[in-house]
Design an enzyme around this catalytic site. Structure first.
Site, PDB file in Angstrom:
ATOM      1  N   GLU A 317     -16.502 -34.505 -23.240  1.00 25.09           N
ATOM      2  CA  GLU A 317     -16.905 -35.903 -23.457  1.00 25.09           C
ATOM      3  C   GLU A 317     -17.808 -36.276 -22.297  1.00 25.09           C
ATOM      4  OE1 GLU A 317     -17.371 -39.362 -22.430  1.00 25.09           O
ATOM      5  OE2 GLU A 317     -15.205 -39.707 -22.315  1.00 25.09           O
ATOM      6  N   CYS A 353     -17.189 -45.126 -20.173  1.00 26.99           N
ATOM      7  CA  CYS A 353     -17.810 -44.112 -21.047  1.00 26.99           C
ATOM      8  C   CYS A 353     -18.357 -44.719 -22.335  1.00 26.99           C
ATOM      9  CB  CYS A 353     -16.788 -43.032 -21.391  1.00 26.99           C
ATOM     10  SG  CYS A 353     -16.163 -42.130 -19.974  1.00 26.99           S
TER      11      CYS A 353
END
Length: 604
Positions: A317, A353
């Site tokens: 990720e 994020c």
């Protein structure tokens, strides 16, 4: 006649309803509502007596006896290999942490592997008890957990509550309620030729897995992989960032304490911190069966190359350039949306994020949105006790300032912020002024590079059509999260949801797909693979396909027919026989299947 009778019946029934003395039963409405609400609450909160969580205590991280403010806070200390820990918001010295060595990493993996052999044999019920106890401890001690996160990462207490406690509690609750359903053996279909077989997929532990996590949410990023890993029956080693390693031992003890409370070996869970040159020893270790990486794209290249040495599978990720799309049909909802955009952009000082990195607005709502957002961004105050906290370091300040300056030079308008901030009360803290940059165009670097800071950018779409919106939204080489705001009846809304290149889409909301444990991850430059949800749990397992005889007790089992037994008597006869078998199983018409049956009989 039937239609007329039905009409008469409906009219008569309607008249009876109008005459019904509903007010005489109004006294029942209150207890009825309470009963329904109470039932729902009971359904979601009820636990059996034997599953009640156990209380345990964990001492907090050790703080220095004296307050000492570092003039120039840095992780490295001259003449020492230790990691220097400090508060990003103030520069206050917190302590020194000795980094893990290759020998220490070997030892941690060996200890986790030893504990995992026993843990793999535990039932889902036993694992749920551990997670429920961990959840109770987190809820009981959430203030201290948030305070430690705030000290270590610079975020405010509100940001810590939302980004550390709430999402961790949700992950624990989801796993407690739905984890077993995701991991129990699942039945799979068979086919005509194999009708006498039954098929299942079993989800078995991999052994010891590892996670390399980022610094922006030190509690959640450490505990999250632990929850999924141990529920799947694995041992786990979490490599935390050196930027926030001061809190790691405390947070690890919280997870281990839940194991100890139920009589399990705490060595199942390990955490480590090391300098980058040592991390490769973990990522290429033969004792690791799976890697989860949360971080930047350049670092991921090294991690993936290192893991490839032992063919260790990796989930990555890598952040994003998430777009919040405001369609013209959302015009009546702009006040609510503006509040969401502020939270989505500036939470954790933009170090998120799935934070909002770009706002793409339709032409009719663009100026209204700018007018709403400008005074709000200008009013934001910096400080742990204010609106926006500190950034974890000043490493990105020069890059961020250059992105803003280049955008201005290319025609963007700076309405607020745009540069680092020297806090009058905390001159050693790392603060960047909340920034509002409008009239950004897709050719500007700031529209394509992840900022990971408190910078709000607005792009004007030529129209609210799906084609115009998607051409902007899908321009950067990222695809982690996104959000779309518009009327439910707007046809462009669904077209955009289908067409946007991202791992998650929130419709008329922000990042809620993570708050309900849907599979999480990205595409393109945002990485690959998924964690969270069913897919995340199963990804930490060996998927074992099991095919068994359905009627073995009757002696119905596979036997090799004479035409294809070794030694093969006749290739021609054997080929015709096998052609018939294939046709019997896969021919598209009944006529062809009957012809295939003849082949089987004649050559059998």
């Amino acid at each position: 006649m039937a239609v007329e009778d039905l009409v008469q019946w409906v009219d008569a029934f309607s008249a009876l309803l109008r005459e019904f003395p509903i007010t005489d039963f109004a006294f029942l409405s209150y207890p009825l509502v309470l009963t329904v609400v109470g039932g729902i609450v009971l359904y979601y909160t009820h636990t059996d007596y034997w599953d009640r969580p156990k209380r345990y205590t964990v001492p907090g991280p050790k703080k220095p006896d004296e307050i000492r403010i570092l003039e120039h806070p840095t992780l490295k200390v001259p003449g020492s290999t230790a990691i220097q820990c400090y508060m990003p918001a103030t520069g206050q010295f917190l302590g020194l942490v000795n980094p893990s060595t290759p020998t220490g990493i070997d030892r941690a993996i060996a200890q986790a592997a030893s504990a995992q052999e026993t843990w793999a044999c535990t039932s889902f019920a036993e694992r749920r008890k551990v997670l429920r106890t961990m959840l109770q401890h987190i809820l009981d001690n959430q203030e201290q957990i948030c305070q430690v996160s705030s000290m270590d990462s610079g975020k405010t207490m509100v940001d810590a509550q939302l980004g550390e406690i709430m999402v961790t509690a949700e992950k624990l609750q989801w796993t407690i309620k739905h984890g077993e359903e995701a991991l129990k053996p699942s039945r799979r279909p068979t086919n005509l030729l194999m009708a006498y077989k039954k098929n299942t997929v079993h989800y078995e532990p991999l052994g010891v897995v590892a996670a390399l996590v980022s610094w922006n949410y030190p509690f959640h990023n450490l505990i999250g992989p632990i929850i999924s890993s141990i529920f799947a029956g694995n041992g786990v080693v979490v490599k935390v960032s050196e930027q926030t390693c001061w809190s790691a031992a405390y947070y690890t003890s919280i997870a281990r304490g839940a194991l100890v409370a139920h009589g399990h070996d705490p060595q199942l869970i390990q955490s480590a911190v090391c300098w980058p040159q040592t991390a490769g020893h973990l990522t290429s270790h033969s004792g690791i069966s799976h890697l989860t990486f949360i971080g930047s794209r350049p670092v991921c290249h090294h991690v993936a190359a290192s893991a490839a040495k032992n063919l260790v599978p990796v989930i990555a990720e890598l952040g994003g350039k998430d777009a919040a799309i405001i369609l013209d049909s959302a015009e009546r909802d702009l006040k609510r949306i503006a509040n969401i955009l502020m939270r989505g952009t500036f939470q954790a000082s933009g170090q998120n994020c799935i934070g909002i990195e770009r706002i793409i607005a339709g032409p009719r709502v663009y100026e209204k949105l700018v007018a709403m957002l400008e005074p709000r961004v200008k009013a934001l105050r910096l400080g742990l006790d204010k609106d926006v906290g500190a950034m974890v370091s000043d490493a990105s300040f020069t890059r961020l300032e250059k992105l803003v300056d280049d955008a201005i030079a290319s025609g963007a308008r700076l309405l607020a912020g745009g540069k680092r901030y020297s806090h009058p009360d905390h001159p050693s803290g790392f603060y960047f002024t909340p920034t509002l940059l409008v009239d950004v165009t897709p050719d500007m670097a700031i529209a394509n590079e992840e900022c990971f800071g408190p910078i709000m950018t607005l792009l004007r779409a030529p129209s609210s059509s799906a084609a115009d919106i998607l051409s902007l939204a899908n321009a950067p080489d990222f695809g982690l999260g996104s959000s779309v705001y518009g009327s439910d009846s707007d046809p462009a809304l669904r077209d955009i949801v289908r067409g946007i290149r991202a791992g998650g889409v929130a419709v008329n909301d922000f990042a809620v797909y993570y708050a309900v444990q849907l599979p999480f991850g990205g595409v393109g430059g945002s990485g690959y693979g998924r964690f969270a949800g069913e897919e995340g749990l199963r990804g930490l397992c060996n998927l074992k396909s099991v095919c068994e005889d359905r009627f073995g007790w009757l002696g119905v089992r596979t036997a090799i027919p004479p035409p294809v037994r070794y030694p093969v008597r006749s290739q021609e006869t054997g080929w015709r026989f096998t052609r018939g078998v294939v046709g019997l199983g896969y021919a598209l018409t009944l006529k062809e299947k009957l012809r295939a049956l003849v082949d089987v009989v004649r050559n059998g």
